[in-house]
Enzyme design. Structure first.
Site, PDB file in Angstrom:
ATOM      1  N   ASP A  79      -6.793  -1.686 -11.867  1.00  0.00           N
ATOM      2  CA  ASP A  79      -6.889  -0.687 -10.799  1.00  0.00           C
ATOM      3  C   ASP A  79      -7.361   0.673 -11.310  1.00  0.00           C
ATOM      4  O   ASP A  79      -7.459   0.917 -12.509  1.00  0.00           O
ATOM      5  CB  ASP A  79      -5.538  -0.533 -10.090  1.00  0.00           C
ATOM      6  CG  ASP A  79      -4.358  -0.576 -11.066  1.00  0.00           C
ATOM      7  OD1 ASP A  79      -4.527  -0.168 -12.230  1.00  0.00           O
ATOM      8  OD2 ASP A  79      -3.271  -1.028 -10.668  1.00  0.00           O
ATOM      9  N   GLU A 155       0.726  -2.870  -3.006  1.00  0.00           N
ATOM     10  CA  GLU A 155       1.942  -2.315  -2.426  1.00  0.00           C
ATOM     11  C   GLU A 155       2.519  -3.242  -1.351  1.00  0.00           C
ATOM     12  O   GLU A 155       1.781  -3.926  -0.644  1.00  0.00           O
ATOM     13  CB  GLU A 155       1.634  -0.958  -1.779  1.00  0.00           C
ATOM     14  CG  GLU A 155       1.087   0.089  -2.737  1.00  0.00           C
ATOM     15  CD  GLU A 155       2.172   0.798  -3.515  1.00  0.00           C
ATOM     16  OE1 GLU A 155       3.205   0.177  -3.829  1.00  0.00           O
ATOM     17  OE2 GLU A 155       1.989   1.989  -3.812  1.00  0.00           O
TER      18      GLU A 155
END
Length: 257
Positions: A79, A155
């Site tokens: 990421d 998430e």
């Protein structure tokens, strides 16, 4: 010490502390670097001693072996923050350059990350996911565990087949990562590009590394509760080649036998 969770298809290797964990992880990364499929890397405080141990392992290789290893290095990071480039000290590009790129004198481009400064983050996420697939997918995927159960920046809520994408970061994640931004959660970029659970679960092998007592309860939930969108790391239970490495503090809530 390798211990088994009753009825689980995987083992948890428990070491005394984070430095011992790092020394156990490093040879696995070194071996994976010699394989045909690229290595999947992660960032975060948990990985700092891991990469230090990996550097020492590489430094101890015979000269020619070290040169060949570094010349064929291929890795993809999970990421990157949207809006940050490699010149920003809080970017994962800068983190990886300091941890591995510069000390090992890697050729630029060997440490691949999403472009946080891309004009169209959604398009960049698609490009990055496509690049991972074109490389044959990830061989060994290294993972840490977020305080809210995320892996990469996936998430909650997050299903098992979420693709590489741009998403909003939770308040919990921004708080967890605030140390790299002067301790201010509001200074942490609100969005990031991340490889999805789809790419993570498609890796040939997954290595989940967890240290510290603050992660103990979340590790228990990730490994022992039924897989759930509320704990993205719980989808790892279904991976056929999952290895968990933890220090004694992180493993303290597991019913190990």
């Amino acid at each position: 010490m390798t211990l088994r969770i009753p009825a689980a298809p995987y083992a948890v290797q428990v070491e005394t502390d984070e430095d011992a964990v790092a020394e156990a992880v490093a040879p696995r990364l070194l071996e994976a670097l010699g394989e045909s499929r690229p290595l999947g890397l992660a960032t975060g405080r948990t990985m700092e001693p891991v990469y230090a141990a990996l550097r020492r392992r590489i430094a101890g290789l015979p000269g020619l072996e070290r040169q060949v290893l570094l010349a064929q290095w291929r890795s993809f990071n999970l990421d990157e923050y949207v809006g940050l480039g490699p010149e920003h000290p809080g970017s994962f590009s800068a983190t990886m350059a300091l941890a591995l790129g510069e000390p090992l004198d890697l050729v630029p481009g060997r440490l691949q990350l999403p472009d946080g400064q891309a004009d169209d983050p959604e398009a960049e996420a698609h490009r990055y996911g496509t690049a991972v697939a074109a490389a044959g997918g990830i061989g060994l995927q290294l993972l840490g565990l977020g305080s809210n159960g995320h892996v990469g920046f996936n998430e909650p809520p997050c299903g098992a087949q979420a693709p590489c994408r741009c998403l909003e970061l939770s308040d919990a994640t921004r708080l967890q990562n605030a140390a790299a931004f002067g301790g201010d959660p509001q200074a942490v970029p609100p969005r990031a590009i991340t490889l999805g659970t789809a790419e993570i679960l498609a890796a040939d092998r997954v290595l989940l590394v967890v240290t510290g007592g603050a992660k103990a309860e979340m590790l228990r939930r990730a490994l022992l509760e039924p897989p759930s969108v509320e704990v993205p790391a719980s989808w790892l239970q279904g991976h056929p080649r999952l290895t968990v490495m933890a220090d004694a503090a992180a493993a303290s809530a597991l019913p190990l036998s």
